[in-house]
Design a protein around this motif. Sequence first.
Motif, PDB file in Angstrom:
ATOM      1  N   ALA A 325      -9.698 -38.171  75.468  1.00  0.00           N
ATOM      2  CA  ALA A 325     -10.102 -37.981  76.971  1.00  0.00           C
ATOM      3  C   ALA A 325      -8.811 -38.458  77.475  1.00  0.00           C
ATOM      4  O   ALA A 325      -8.257 -39.612  77.242  1.00  0.00           O
ATOM      5  N   GLY A 326      -7.979 -37.594  78.248  1.00  0.00           N
ATOM      6  CA  GLY A 326      -6.790 -37.834  79.014  1.00  0.00           C
ATOM      7  C   GLY A 326      -5.567 -37.768  78.091  1.00  0.00           C
ATOM      8  O   GLY A 326      -4.732 -38.598  78.489  1.00  0.00           O
ATOM      9  N   GLU A 327      -5.720 -37.472  76.944  1.00  0.00           N
ATOM     10  CA  GLU A 327      -4.634 -37.228  76.074  1.00  0.00           C
ATOM     11  C   GLU A 327      -3.569 -36.508  76.560  1.00  0.00           C
ATOM     12  O   GLU A 327      -3.722 -35.240  76.957  1.00  0.00           O
ATOM     13  N   LYS A 328      -2.358 -37.088  76.530  1.00  0.00           N
ATOM     14  CA  LYS A 328      -0.944 -36.447  77.141  1.00  0.00           C
ATOM     15  C   LYS A 328      -0.651 -35.381  75.966  1.00  0.00           C
ATOM     16  O   LYS A 328      -0.608 -35.905  74.666  1.00  0.00           O
ATOM     17  N   PRO A 329      -0.048 -34.251  76.550  1.00  0.00           N
ATOM     18  CA  PRO A 329       0.650 -33.410  75.420  1.00  0.00           C
ATOM     19  C   PRO A 329       1.480 -33.660  74.558  1.00  0.00           C
ATOM     20  O   PRO A 329       1.670 -33.787  73.343  1.00  0.00           O
ATOM     21  N   GLU A 330       2.512 -34.868  75.280  1.00  0.00           N
ATOM     22  CA  GLU A 330       3.753 -35.385  74.507  1.00  0.00           C
ATOM     23  C   GLU A 330       2.991 -36.492  73.456  1.00  0.00           C
ATOM     24  O   GLU A 330       3.812 -36.715  72.637  1.00  0.00           O
ATOM     25  N   ASP A 331       1.852 -36.741  73.440  1.00  0.00           N
ATOM     26  CA  ASP A 331       1.435 -37.747  72.542  1.00  0.00           C
ATOM     27  C   ASP A 331       0.460 -37.019  71.304  1.00  0.00           C
ATOM     28  O   ASP A 331       0.355 -37.403  70.367  1.00  0.00           O
ATOM     29  N   LYS A 332       0.431 -35.787  71.515  1.00  0.00           N
ATOM     30  CA  LYS A 332      -0.610 -35.101  70.366  1.00  0.00           C
ATOM     31  C   LYS A 332       0.219 -35.150  68.930  1.00  0.00           C
ATOM     32  O   LYS A 332      -0.563 -35.426  67.929  1.00  0.00           O
ATOM     33  N   GLU A 333       1.545 -34.723  69.000  1.00  0.00           N
ATOM     34  CA  GLU A 333       2.139 -34.613  67.589  1.00  0.00           C
ATOM     35  C   GLU A 333       1.937 -36.218  66.927  1.00  0.00           C
ATOM     36  O   GLU A 333       1.637 -36.310  65.723  1.00  0.00           O
ATOM     37  N   ARG A 334       2.222 -37.246  67.541  1.00  0.00           N
ATOM     38  CA  ARG A 334       2.248 -38.447  67.148  1.00  0.00           C
ATOM     39  C   ARG A 334       0.879 -38.890  66.837  1.00  0.00           C
ATOM     40  O   ARG A 334       0.729 -39.250  65.423  1.00  0.00           O
ATOM     41  N   LEU A 335      -0.099 -38.509  67.432  1.00  0.00           N
ATOM     42  CA  LEU A 335      -1.607 -38.796  67.179  1.00  0.00           C
ATOM     43  C   LEU A 335      -1.966 -38.015  65.944  1.00  0.00           C
ATOM     44  O   LEU A 335      -2.681 -38.526  65.178  1.00  0.00           O
ATOM     45  N   ASP A 336      -1.767 -36.722  65.904  1.00  0.00           N
ATOM     46  CA  ASP A 336      -2.070 -35.831  64.817  1.00  0.00           C
ATOM     47  C   ASP A 336      -1.408 -36.458  63.422  1.00  0.00           C
ATOM     48  O   ASP A 336      -2.220 -36.200  62.523  1.00  0.00           O
ATOM     49  N   LYS A 337      -0.158 -36.921  63.507  1.00  0.00           N
ATOM     50  CA  LYS A 337       0.388 -37.352  62.115  1.00  0.00           C
ATOM     51  C   LYS A 337      -0.487 -38.668  61.920  1.00  0.00           C
ATOM     52  O   LYS A 337      -0.729 -39.090  60.833  1.00  0.00           O
ATOM     53  N   GLU A 338      -0.619 -39.857  62.957  1.00  0.00           N
ATOM     54  CA  GLU A 338      -1.394 -40.954  62.534  1.00  0.00           C
ATOM     55  C   GLU A 338      -2.854 -40.458  61.890  1.00  0.00           C
ATOM     56  O   GLU A 338      -3.149 -41.111  61.190  1.00  0.00           O
ATOM     57  N   TRP A 339      -3.478 -39.618  62.440  1.00  0.00           N
ATOM     58  CA  TRP A 339      -4.541 -39.237  62.049  1.00  0.00           C
ATOM     59  C   TRP A 339      -4.590 -38.468  60.498  1.00  0.00           C
ATOM     60  O   TRP A 339      -5.544 -38.951  59.967  1.00  0.00           O
ATOM     61  N   ALA A 340      -3.761 -37.884  60.456  1.00  0.00           N
ATOM     62  CA  ALA A 340      -3.499 -37.108  58.905  1.00  0.00           C
ATOM     63  C   ALA A 340      -3.081 -38.413  58.005  1.00  0.00           C
ATOM     64  O   ALA A 340      -3.897 -38.169  56.793  1.00  0.00           O
ATOM     65  N   GLU A 341      -2.541 -39.468  58.285  1.00  0.00           N
ATOM     66  CA  GLU A 341      -2.329 -40.359  57.320  1.00  0.00           C
ATOM     67  C   GLU A 341      -3.287 -41.144  57.125  1.00  0.00           C
ATOM     68  O   GLU A 341      -3.683 -41.563  55.811  1.00  0.00           O
ATOM     69  N   ALA A 342      -4.153 -41.374  58.270  1.00  0.00           N
ATOM     70  CA  ALA A 342      -5.348 -42.103  57.883  1.00  0.00           C
ATOM     71  C   ALA A 342      -6.526 -41.250  57.091  1.00  0.00           C
ATOM     72  O   ALA A 342      -7.273 -41.931  56.342  1.00  0.00           O
ATOM     73  N   GLN A 343      -6.445 -40.083  57.232  1.00  0.00           N
ATOM     74  CA  GLN A 343      -7.598 -39.085  56.516  1.00  0.00           C
ATOM     75  C   GLN A 343      -7.063 -39.131  55.259  1.00  0.00           C
ATOM     76  O   GLN A 343      -7.962 -39.148  54.152  1.00  0.00           O
ATOM     77  N   ALA A 344      -5.669 -39.117  54.872  1.00  0.00           N
ATOM     78  CA  ALA A 344      -5.464 -39.300  53.417  1.00  0.00           C
ATOM     79  C   ALA A 344      -5.621 -40.532  52.894  1.00  0.00           C
ATOM     80  O   ALA A 344      -5.890 -40.448  51.527  1.00  0.00           O
TER      81      ALA A 344
END
Length: 412
Positions: A325-344
């Motif tokens: 909620a309230g996620e800024k577009p400029e944070d999406k790339e960083r958060l997606d990368k962190e999420w992908a690393e955690a999933q791996a």
Amino acid sequence: MKSKQLLPMCIALGLVAAVYLISTGGNEEPKMIIGQEPLSGLPVEKIQSIQITSVNETSAILETLTLTRGKDDWIVGNGRNYPADTDRIERFVKEFTEMKVLRQVPSSASQLERIHLLEPGKGADNTATQVALLGDDAKAVYTLHLGKEIAPARSTDNTSVFGGGNFPDRRFIMLNGNRETIAVVDQTFSNATTTPSDWLSKDFFKVDNPSSIAVTYAGTESTNSWKITKEDINGTTQWSLAGSKKGEKLDTATAPTTPFSSPSFKDIADKQQAASMDMNATKIEVGTSDGFQYIVTVSKKNLAGDYTLKFDVNASFPENRAPGAGEKPEDKERLDKEWAEAQAKLKGKLETEKGFGKWVFQVEGYAVESLLKKRGELIAKEDSGAITPSSGGTTPLPPFQNLPPFQPNQGK
């Protein structure tokens, strides 16, 4: 004629010498020179298996442990076929390469018993522990006999906090059964045991972030089954007892809400122990907020106080990250990368833990008994908050706000 005969003889001798060097790996008998490390050049990469043989001090039975280098890991044999503790094996072999000769002790055959270097299994008490380092062809690269351990000379200083007596820090050894190589070295080789469980890799599964726990008893015990779940109650995450009746409340102080947070096992179960996983076994199911679902089946306790445990795990992971909620577009790339690393990492954890499903384990009581509670043991007992005075009856405890103020001691 003599010169013509000499040439074939030389060629034949050369071939014999070549065959000998190939069969022995080109290694000469190490020289036991004081201050030197006779096996510093041990061809560690050629060692494909290790056999340790000794007489069990309790049963007086000759035992042999076999460790074999597999494709990826060392393997403990002796009916287990389970990954070995590679670090322990590496330390063990390193002790041989780093051992230093302190004293040369060439001895006669009649002296071997005195220094515990008799061949193991020859009927005498003072036998050696034999370590055979074997190559590809199952031939010994080296065979070592480990004899009597020796403590340093007793010091005149008796002020040690550990009390009197000294611990052994050296040992008699013999190489390849050659009495000329008997020496005292600066290692004790305390890891040279024939107990298979000592050599097993003790890596095991671990439950992180549990969100539900269910224990299902079989047969006539089924009424003692229970399930607790972590829920959001009035904005606070709390554990609650599923199917609770009116007046029942989970005793969160004693509920086992951190199951298998650091489990360990004692040994690999044998066929008879594995057969105890019958219809009367208890099933423990744990779900986590990361998507893991653990199913642990536990036998009844045996006479030694241990349990037989069978383990399985599955997981389901989301394909994409749900934006916050309230996620800024400029944070999406960083958060997606962190999420992908955690999933791996989670997928790697799942793959590793699934491997434990191949075996049945023996675990000590503390590993599972905190979970093996009956449903009634999870329900909080009513507490009126009253105390019973000596005159009888009950006296309610006064609320904290009505207590007199604290008066510090006004010393002069």
